[in-house]
Design a protein around this motif. Structure first.
Motif, mmCIF file in Angstrom:
data_model
loop_
_atom_site.group_PDB
_atom_site.id
_atom_site.type_symbol
_atom_site.label_atom_id
_atom_site.label_comp_id
_atom_site.label_asym_id
_atom_site.label_seq_id
_atom_site.Cartn_x
_atom_site.Cartn_y
_atom_site.Cartn_z
ATOM 1 N N ILE A 20 0.842 -1.205 0.000
ATOM 2 C CA ILE A 20 0.000 0.000 0.000
ATOM 3 C C ILE A 20 0.872 1.248 0.000
ATOM 4 C CG2 ILE A 20 -1.653 1.327 1.369
ATOM 5 C CD1 ILE A 20 -2.882 -1.328 2.260
ATOM 6 N N VAL A 250 -5.113 5.060 -1.987
ATOM 7 C CA VAL A 250 -4.805 3.648 -2.242
ATOM 8 C C VAL A 250 -5.452 2.762 -1.182
ATOM 9 C CG1 VAL A 250 -2.945 1.941 -2.368
ATOM 10 C CG2 VAL A 250 -2.651 4.191 -3.429
ATOM 11 N N LEU A 251 -5.418 3.210 0.068
ATOM 12 C CA LEU A 251 -5.995 2.426 1.164
ATOM 13 C C LEU A 251 -7.485 2.226 0.963
ATOM 14 C CD1 LEU A 251 -5.795 1.058 3.932
ATOM 15 C CD2 LEU A 251 -6.024 3.324 4.982
ATOM 16 N N GLU A 254 -8.018 -0.414 -1.616
ATOM 17 C CA GLU A 254 -7.643 -1.731 -1.082
ATOM 18 C C GLU A 254 -8.722 -2.258 -0.137
ATOM 19 O OE1 GLU A 254 -5.742 -4.883 1.235
ATOM 20 O OE2 GLU A 254 -6.647 -3.026 1.971
#
Length: 284
Positions: A20, A250-251, A254
């Motif tokens: 990540i 990005v987190l 995800e």
């Protein structure tokens, strides 16, 4: 928007914490110009504001401007203002990073003017001000609440621009819900990312301050240090703020892959010949 292929710089799968962080750096590198320019502008305004507050509170400027004295609590509102400004800046940058993250996941490159058009600045500003106010209040109330505000609610502007929610406060509620899944994994990863970049910016900022102090002592330019210190911290903070915003973007993706099957939705849309970007939108 130009399609580069189906393989994006953000993996369409569940990732480890290290992956990540790597994907966040890749996202920042792709959109370095707009993100770092905005981050540096906001960080410079932040340093100007904090310098005025420190002067008003008659605080001596040590390495990172914090003077912890049990008999003097004048530093508390200054630190509260600093943490609130951090929350505001990261949230505003998060809206821009969120606008870039979806296309980056799908293998598409977004032009800068398209990036800012997708960032939804007015709803993002409302959320950023709300997060700053919550952070300021939590700091004044005893600091512990800052961890929960940052860890749980900080993804709100990213949710706003990735999910394209109609209501900005729906985005905040959804951010809290996603950060509390899987044993609050999202919240812990946000705090881990903050700690990592705090160490990096402390190293960068203190290093530049020491270098400026050395030049000042050799050349006798004592006036320069008053400018060099805030400039050093503005530059260090700008890099960290932009990186943290990309980490948030990005987190979020995800978390959606891990808990909502975003990868399945995107691949199904592709197999049916539909625009996979529709799988990112969750307006409800």
């Amino acid at each position: 928007m130009r399609v580069d292929g189906e393989t994006g710089i953000i993996p369409l799968r569940a990732m480890t914490a290290g992956e990540i962080l790597d994907a966040a750096v890749a996202l920042l590198r792709r959109h370095a110009a707009p993100l770092l320019t905005l981050a540096l502008t906001l960080a410079a305004v932040e340093q100007l504001m904090l310098s005025r507050l420190r002067t008003f509170a008659a605080l001596d400027p040590p390495l990172y401007y914090w003077r912890i004295n049990s008999e003097d609590i004048d530093w508390v509102p200054v630190v509260a203002a600093g943490l609130a400004s951090e929350a505001f800046i990261i949230a505003m940058l998060g809206a821009v990073a969120g606008a870039a993250a979806g296309p980056a996941l799908l293998g598409r490159r977004l032009r800068n003017r398209e990036l800012f058009a997708r960032a939804r600045p007015l709803p993002a500003l409302l959320l950023a001000v709300t997060l700053a106010a919550l952070t300021f209040g939590a700091t004044v109330a005893g600091f512990l609440g800052v961890i929960f505000v940052y860890g749980l609610a900080g993804l709100a502007t990213v949710v706003l621009t990735v999910d394209r929610t109609a209501n900005p406060f729906t985005a905040m509620g959804r951010a809290i819900g996603r950060c509390t899944r899987n044993g609050m994994r999202g919240a812990f990863l946000r705090l881990l990312g903050y700690a990592v970049w705090l160490a990096i910016r402390l190293a960068l900022g203190s290093g530049w301050v020491i270098a400026a102090s050395t030049v000042t002592s050799v050349a006798g330019w004592t006036w320069w240090l008053d400018w060099a210190v805030p400039i050093a911290w503005a530059m260090a903070n700008a890099v960290a703020y932009a990186a943290l915003a990309c980490l948030d973007a990005v987190l979020l993706l995800e978390i959606r892959v891990r808990t909502e099957g975003l990868d399945i939705s995107v691949n199904r849309a592709r197999s049916l010949g539909r625009d996979p970007a529709t799988a990112l939108v969750v307006r409800r």
